[in-house]
Scaffold this active site. Sequence first.
Site, PDB file in Angstrom:
ATOM      1  N   SER A  12       0.868  -1.188   0.000  1.00  0.00           N
ATOM      2  CA  SER A  12       0.000   0.000   0.000  1.00  0.00           C
ATOM      3  C   SER A  12       0.898   1.229   0.000  1.00  0.00           C
ATOM      4  CB  SER A  12      -0.880   0.011   1.246  1.00  0.00           C
ATOM      5  OG  SER A  12      -1.291   1.341   1.521  1.00  0.00           O
ATOM      6  N   ASP A  39      -5.027   3.228  -1.488  1.00  0.00           N
ATOM      7  CA  ASP A  39      -6.065   3.513  -0.504  1.00  0.00           C
ATOM      8  C   ASP A  39      -6.690   4.875  -0.774  1.00  0.00           C
ATOM      9  OD1 ASP A  39      -6.012   1.238   1.355  1.00  0.00           O
ATOM     10  OD2 ASP A  39      -3.920   1.834   1.624  1.00  0.00           O
ATOM     11  N   MET A  41      -9.373   7.636   0.103  1.00  0.00           N
ATOM     12  CA  MET A  41     -10.179   8.057   1.267  1.00  0.00           C
ATOM     13  C   MET A  41     -10.823   9.399   0.957  1.00  0.00           C
ATOM     14  SD  MET A  41      -7.524   7.294   4.326  1.00  0.00           S
ATOM     15  CE  MET A  41      -6.571   5.781   4.396  1.00  0.00           C
ATOM     16  N   HIS A  70      -8.546   0.377  -3.094  1.00  0.00           N
ATOM     17  CA  HIS A  70      -9.360   0.128  -1.902  1.00  0.00           C
ATOM     18  C   HIS A  70     -10.126   1.418  -1.636  1.00  0.00           C
ATOM     19  CE1 HIS A  70      -9.317  -0.569   2.735  1.00  0.00           C
ATOM     20  NE2 HIS A  70     -10.526  -0.657   2.230  1.00  0.00           N
ATOM     21  N   MET A  72     -12.185   3.638   0.271  1.00  0.00           N
ATOM     22  CA  MET A  72     -12.775   4.007   1.560  1.00  0.00           C
ATOM     23  C   MET A  72     -13.561   5.291   1.329  1.00  0.00           C
ATOM     24  SD  MET A  72      -9.604   2.932   3.973  1.00  0.00           S
ATOM     25  CE  MET A  72      -8.421   2.938   2.645  1.00  0.00           C
ATOM     26  N   ASP A 179      -5.912  -6.669   5.263  1.00  0.00           N
ATOM     27  CA  ASP A 179      -5.403  -5.298   5.111  1.00  0.00           C
ATOM     28  C   ASP A 179      -5.330  -4.619   6.472  1.00  0.00           C
ATOM     29  OD1 ASP A 179      -4.689  -2.796   4.253  1.00  0.00           O
ATOM     30  OD2 ASP A 179      -6.582  -2.352   3.237  1.00  0.00           O
TER      31      ASP A 179
HETATM   32  C1  DX5 Z   1      -5.923   1.395   6.129  1.00  0.00           C
HETATM   33  C2  DX5 Z   1      -5.550   1.048   4.720  1.00  0.00           C
HETATM   34  C3  DX5 Z   1      -4.409   0.114   4.623  1.00  0.00           C
HETATM   35  C4  DX5 Z   1      -3.129   0.682   5.157  1.00  0.00           C
HETATM   36  C5  DX5 Z   1      -2.171  -0.416   5.396  1.00  0.00           C
HETATM   37  O1  DX5 Z   1      -7.088   2.126   6.140  1.00  0.00           O
HETATM   38  O2  DX5 Z   1      -6.628   0.429   4.072  1.00  0.00           O
HETATM   39  O3  DX5 Z   1      -4.241  -0.361   3.306  1.00  0.00           O
HETATM   40  O4  DX5 Z   1      -2.556   1.613   4.288  1.00  0.00           O
HETATM   41  O5  DX5 Z   1      -1.081   0.121   6.057  1.00  0.00           O
HETATM   42  P1  DX5 Z   1      -0.334  -0.707   7.198  1.00  0.00           P
HETATM   43  O6  DX5 Z   1       0.160  -1.957   6.555  1.00  0.00           O
HETATM   44  O7  DX5 Z   1       0.751   0.213   7.632  1.00  0.00           O
HETATM   45  O8  DX5 Z   1      -1.341  -0.995   8.273  1.00  0.00           O
HETATM   46 ZN    ZN Z   2      -6.215  -0.595   2.137  1.00  0.00          ZN
END
Ligand code: DX5
Ligand code: ZN
Length: 226
Positions: A12, A39, A41, A70, A72, A179
């Site tokens: 990520s 990710d 967001m 991903h 969010m 994740d």
């Molecule tokens: C959290 C994200 C993850 C995150 C993972 O909301 O969806 O993908 O970036 O990072 P680590 O591996 O540092 O938890």
């Molecule tokens: Zn993620």
Amino acid sequence: MTGAKRVLIAPSILTADFGRLADDVAAAEAGGADVMHLDMMDGHFVPQVSFGPLVLEAVRRATSLPVEIHMMVANPLDQLPSLAEAGADRLIFHLEAAPDPRAGIERTRELGCEVGLAISPPTPASSLEPWLAALDMVTVMLVHPGRGGQELLVDQLPKVGELRRMAEATGTSLVIEVDGGVKAHNASMCVEAGATLLVAGSAVYNNQETPAEAIAGLREAIGRAS
Ligand code: DX5
Ligand code: ZN
């Protein structure tokens, strides 16, 4: 763990250096990453805002690896076309943001992308059961979504085994991604639980080691588990 299927690693970029993002992505690819995990967001589904299609486009140009998003975000359906257009190979949205995900699944397929559903810690694995046959993959969050660098919530791991059993019961070969908080010291637990795709953010992009060293450490750890 079923058979000897290779477990994949998806860095990520959330803790990468965005000033030299293309280099960081290339370093992960050269270091043996299998998929890039982005990710997105929106400040609504989670408090933070990260990035959207423009950064995806930059990552797409920097690597030939598959790129998954991903999402969010509170309104995933609105975002699907622009992400597909920007070069995503796989779109993952949250069941909590789309309690009836049918339209999102269909739209993603029409756009030519693979489709996955993610569940946050409060959501039970069973809520994914009706959708498993229609999906390429599921993502089990091992942290509360919103930021990198959190501690893995061990009590979420049994959901991986539950999903593996549900998928096997329906004859579906499902990619199960975990994740959040995945590190070399706990990666084998994830694989033993049935995960086949490990997202690793701060484990890969940190100040202690290069992405290649970090990915090699993860591979060694999961090599012992599979
Ligand atoms: C959290 C994200 C993850 C995150 C993972 O909301 O969806 O993908 O970036 O990072 P680590 O591996 O540092 O938890
Ligand atoms: Zn993620």
